[in-house]
Design an enzyme around this catalytic site. Structure first.
Site, PDB file in Angstrom:
ATOM      1  N   ASP A 152      48.529  29.389  30.405  1.00 57.86           N
ATOM      2  CA  ASP A 152      47.022  30.104  29.346  1.00 57.86           C
ATOM      3  C   ASP A 152      48.711  30.421  27.827  1.00 57.86           C
ATOM      4  OD1 ASP A 152      45.220  30.195  31.455  1.00 57.86           O
ATOM      5  OD2 ASP A 152      46.265  32.270  32.228  1.00 57.86           O
ATOM      6  N   HIS A 194      44.307  35.144  35.249  1.00 60.96           N
ATOM      7  CA  HIS A 194      43.745  33.938  34.537  1.00 60.96           C
ATOM      8  C   HIS A 194      42.348  33.571  35.438  1.00 60.96           C
ATOM      9  CE1 HIS A 194      44.396  29.741  34.450  1.00 60.96           C
ATOM     10  NE2 HIS A 194      43.739  29.377  35.693  1.00 60.96           N
TER      11      HIS A 194
HETATM   12  P1  NAD Z   1      44.053  18.905  44.685  1.00 57.56           P
HETATM   13  O1  NAD Z   1      42.826  18.482  45.418  1.00 57.56           O
HETATM   14  O2  NAD Z   1      44.644  17.560  43.697  1.00 57.56           O
HETATM   15  O3  NAD Z   1      45.703  19.011  45.728  1.00 57.56           O
HETATM   16  C1  NAD Z   1      45.696  19.822  45.993  1.00 57.56           C
HETATM   17  C2  NAD Z   1      46.811  19.411  47.086  1.00 57.56           C
HETATM   18  O4  NAD Z   1      46.638  20.721  48.468  1.00 57.56           O
HETATM   19  C3  NAD Z   1      46.063  18.567  48.517  1.00 57.56           C
HETATM   20  O5  NAD Z   1      47.317  17.369  48.421  1.00 57.56           O
HETATM   21  C4  NAD Z   1      45.739  18.861  49.837  1.00 57.56           C
HETATM   22  O6  NAD Z   1      46.013  17.991  50.686  1.00 57.56           O
HETATM   23  C5  NAD Z   1      46.449  19.913  49.576  1.00 57.56           C
HETATM   24  N1  NAD Z   1      46.506  20.706  50.826  1.00 57.56           N
HETATM   25  C6  NAD Z   1      45.761  21.157  50.890  1.00 57.56           C
HETATM   26  N2  NAD Z   1      45.254  22.127  51.917  1.00 57.56           N
HETATM   27  C7  NAD Z   1      46.780  22.290  52.300  1.00 57.56           C
HETATM   28  C8  NAD Z   1      47.430  23.644  53.315  1.00 57.56           C
HETATM   29  N3  NAD Z   1      47.245  23.891  54.072  1.00 57.56           N
HETATM   30  N4  NAD Z   1      49.208  22.843  53.144  1.00 57.56           N
HETATM   31  C9  NAD Z   1      49.678  21.939  52.174  1.00 57.56           C
HETATM   32  N5  NAD Z   1      48.712  21.526  51.365  1.00 57.56           N
HETATM   33  C10 NAD Z   1      47.274  21.528  51.510  1.00 57.56           C
HETATM   34  O7  NAD Z   1      44.302  20.090  43.873  1.00 57.56           O
HETATM   35  P2  NAD Z   1      45.137  20.724  41.936  1.00 57.56           P
HETATM   36  O8  NAD Z   1      44.462  20.054  41.276  1.00 57.56           O
HETATM   37  O9  NAD Z   1      46.571  20.166  42.187  1.00 57.56           O
HETATM   38  O10 NAD Z   1      44.919  21.827  42.022  1.00 57.56           O
HETATM   39  C11 NAD Z   1      45.485  22.147  43.465  1.00 57.56           C
HETATM   40  C12 NAD Z   1      45.424  24.124  42.814  1.00 57.56           C
HETATM   41  O11 NAD Z   1      45.751  24.607  41.387  1.00 57.56           O
HETATM   42  C13 NAD Z   1      43.667  24.544  42.861  1.00 57.56           C
HETATM   43  O12 NAD Z   1      43.283  24.826  42.911  1.00 57.56           O
HETATM   44  C14 NAD Z   1      43.737  24.769  41.017  1.00 57.56           C
HETATM   45  O13 NAD Z   1      42.130  25.360  41.063  1.00 57.56           O
HETATM   46  C15 NAD Z   1      45.505  25.464  40.875  1.00 57.56           C
HETATM   47  N6  NAD Z   1      44.845  25.447  39.365  1.00 57.56           N
HETATM   48  C16 NAD Z   1      46.272  26.488  38.699  1.00 57.56           C
HETATM   49  C17 NAD Z   1      46.028  26.656  38.184  1.00 57.56           C
HETATM   50  C18 NAD Z   1      47.290  27.991  36.887  1.00 57.56           C
HETATM   51  O14 NAD Z   1      46.898  27.622  35.643  1.00 57.56           O
HETATM   52  N7  NAD Z   1      47.664  28.383  37.607  1.00 57.56           N
HETATM   53  C19 NAD Z   1      45.880  25.180  36.753  1.00 57.56           C
HETATM   54  C20 NAD Z   1      45.834  24.535  37.083  1.00 57.56           C
HETATM   55  C21 NAD Z   1      45.335  24.093  38.926  1.00 57.56           C
HETATM   56  C1  LMR Z   2      43.245  25.955  34.213  1.00 56.66           C
HETATM   57  O1  LMR Z   2      43.026  26.845  33.652  1.00 56.66           O
HETATM   58  O2  LMR Z   2      43.295  24.759  34.271  1.00 56.66           O
HETATM   59  C2  LMR Z   2      43.202  26.552  35.725  1.00 56.66           C
HETATM   60  O3  LMR Z   2      42.980  27.636  36.389  1.00 56.66           O
HETATM   61  C3  LMR Z   2      42.859  25.115  36.746  1.00 56.66           C
HETATM   62  C4  LMR Z   2      40.660  25.130  36.167  1.00 56.66           C
HETATM   63  O4  LMR Z   2      40.564  25.559  37.171  1.00 56.66           O
HETATM   64  O5  LMR Z   2      40.616  25.949  35.381  1.00 56.66           O
END
Ligand code: NAD
Ligand code: LMR
Length: 363
Positions: A152, A194
């Site tokens: 953010d 967030h």
């Molecule tokens: P993705 O689906 O590409 O990757 C997630 C990974 O987690 C996959 O490889 C999957 O196999 C793995 N996984 C699922 N269950 C699991 C477990 N029990 N143990 C270990 N690994 C496991 O998703 P992504 O794009 O990498 O996003 C991951 C998370 O991050 C999402 O929840 C997304 O919303 C979040 N996110 C948060 C922010 C933030 O600002 N905090 C920003 C972007 C994304």
């Molecule tokens: C973001 O802010 O990009 C992440 O939290 C992923 C989402 O779901 O928007």
């Protein structure tokens, strides 16, 4: 030289984050875990890079001891991402179980000084899941648990700089070649939570933009920055590369602190490092809770979590204190910012309860 674990390492964020960590001079061991069977391959792929660290991949439940033993930082990116039309809260049901399980493993196998950084969504409800799970497992140290809201801030700084550069371009004071995306890094902040209803962008330098419609448009772009990416990726994921950068940026600040131990001051320049944290027992935490009660206008609102800039202890890498100066200076906040803080408090209380109730029901 430290060991860092990435849980969810084969995913959209996990892979580029692991790549950045493989390039980090402070990292000696990179331990990657994911339920996906490509994880050993991801680690093998990274191992061909000639930086001074080893990478190991794991994907089985019995691997957790080896994986977490001796680690200094655990970064969690495991869990499903959003699709168009979903809110981050829609991810809770699936991701809460994943995060609860991984937190139990952390409590069991990670060293007592190990920090836990949670990127998975919804951050506002998953950090309470982590904290409640750690309490049950007798392993709570709130100064070691970070909900990562860094994206953010990164976004806000980018969008603000784009706006300022664009204004200068239109006024003819610069050419497009003179755009500088790295300017003015401390002119904006984001606190609260967030998600759009809990995120509170705050222009800390009010001299920069005077037109309320421009400020409103900027704040809206920040709050819905995640949605913009989800839409642009056509249902095939949310922010991954910018998130990997933001997560890495945050982790690197901790790594620098641990490694310089307060000695190499060039490496330890304070930066705006926001994190969604559990307030009770943190220095300034109680004071912040009291301030939030005031802002919300609800006397008995029990808001135990909030995202504010944290100050990292240069010896341990834990949270040393919270920087609550933005909220202490009420007169510097605009009417719309005050309204946003109030709304954030009310909405956060609900999100936090969702996380706490889940642990109560599922233990
Ligand atoms: P993705 O689906 O590409 O990757 C997630 C990974 O987690 C996959 O490889 C999957 O196999 C793995 N996984 C699922 N269950 C699991 C477990 N029990 N143990 C270990 N690994 C496991 O998703 P992504 O794009 O990498 O996003 C991951 C998370 O991050 C999402 O929840 C997304 O919303 C979040 N996110 C948060 C922010 C933030 O600002 N905090 C920003 C972007 C994304
Ligand atoms: C973001 O802010 O990009 C992440 O939290 C992923 C989402 O779901 O928007």
């Amino acid at each position: 030289m430290v060991k860092v674990c990435v849980l969810g390492a084969s995913g959209g964020i996990g892979q580029p984050l692991s790549l950045l960590l493989k390039l980090n001079p402070y990292v000696s061991d990179l331990a990657l875990y994911d339920i996906s069977d490509i994880t050993a391959g991801v680690a093998k792929d990274l191992s061909h890079i000639n930086t001074n660290s080893d990478s190991e991949g794991y994907n089985k439940d019995e691997d957790f001891k080896n994986l977490l033993e001796g680690s200094e930082l655990v970064i969690v990116t495991a869990g499903i991402p959003r699709k168009p039309g979903m809110t981050r809260d829609d991810l809770f049901k699936i991701n809460a179980k994943i995060i609860q399980n991984l937190t139990v493993k952390y409590a069991k196998f990670a060293p007592v000084h190990c920090k836990l950084l949670i990127i998975s969504n919804p951050v506002n409800s998953l950090i309470p899941v982590v904290i409640e799970t750690l309490k049950i497992n007798g392993r709570l140290n709130p100064s070691q648990v970070f909900g990562i809201t860094m994206l953010d801030i990164i976004r806000s700084q980018t969008f603000l700089n784009d706006l300022l550069n664009d204004k200068k371009l239109r006024s003819g004071s610069i050419t497009s070649k003179q755009f500088d995306k790295t300017l003015n890094l401390n002119n904006i902040n984001v606190i609260g939570g967030h998600s759009a209803p809990t995120m509170v962008p705050i222009l800390t330098n009010k001299n920069l933009i005077h037109q309320q419609d421009e400020i409103d448009a900027l704040y809206k772009k920040i709050k819905f920055g995640g949605d913009e990416i989800v839409k642009a990726k056509n249902g095939k994921g949310s922010a991954t590369l910018s998130m990997a950068y933001a997560g890495y940026f945050f982790a690197n600040e901790i790594l620098k602190k641990i490694n310089c131990k307060g000695v190499n001051l060039n490496d330890c320049t304070p930066v705006n490092l926001p994190s969604f944290v559990y307030l009770p027992n943190l220095p300034n935490g109680k004071l912040l809770q009291a301030l939030l009660n005031d802002y919300s206008g609800i006397h008995d609102l029990n808001l135990e979590y909030f995202s504010v800039p944290v100050v990292i202890n240069p010896h341990t890498g834990n949270i040393k204190s919270l920087d609550i100066s933005i909220l202490q200076n009420r007169n510097a906040l605009s009417e719309s910012e005050l309204k946003d803080i109030k709304a954030a408090c009310v909405n956060l209380a609900k999100d936090i309860k969702t996380g706490e109730d889940f642990v109560k029901k599922n233990y």
